[in-house]
Write a protein that holds these residues in place. Structure first.
Motif: not given
Length: 149
Positions: A125-145
């Motif tokens: 299915g599809s999931y949304t993964v977060q990555v903490k790039l910087h203390p003030e910046v968090t990115a979200k991107f989709p991952v399709n399994v």
């Protein structure tokens, strides 16, 4: 208990930080898992080595973090995994596999320890993964399994 963090621990600090924690938390979790070492004068000298290594792989500033965030949010990451009936995976998807899939999809290389998965990924299915790039910046991107054929 005074300890020196060797890995990033959410809510506590980053590698090289000297923090004070409760005895049980340090003795029963942080030290056995390898997230920290016991504080001593000799170990405190190692802090500079740990901080230097962290700075080498860390995103330098806020501008670079927002640039990487833009790259990630426009990325389509697809993972193939063996699955059984009903889309249930044999095992689960790990942060290392997601970091490798991002790199293979043409994205930047990510530190697997900074990825935050939405629980255990054990079905297709599809999931949304977060990555903490910087203390003030968090990115979200989709991952399709998807299921391997």
């Amino acid at each position: 208990m005074k300890i020196i963090l060797t890995h990033e621990v959410s809510g506590l600090g980053t590698p090289g930080d000297i923090v004070e924690v409760k005895n049980g938390y340090g003795r029963n979790y942080l030290l056995p898992q390898g997230f920290a070492i016991q504080w001593s004068k000799g170990a405190e000298k190692q802090v500079t080595v740990i901080k230097r290594a962290r700075e080498a792989r860390e995103i330098r500033d806020l501008g670079q973090a927002t640039e990487v965030k833009g790259q990630l949010e426009g990325l389509k990451v697809t993972l193939t995994a063996r699955s059984g009936n009903g889309g249930r995976l044999f095992g689960s998807i790990t942060p290392t596999e997601i970091a490798d899939a991002v790199k293979a999809a043409g994205g930047p290389s990510l530190d697997r320890r900074r990825l935050e998965l939405p629980g255990h990924i054990k079905t297709t299915g599809s999931y949304t993964v977060q990555v903490k790039l910087h203390p003030e910046v968090t990115a979200k991107f989709p991952v399709n399994v998807v299921a391997a054929k």
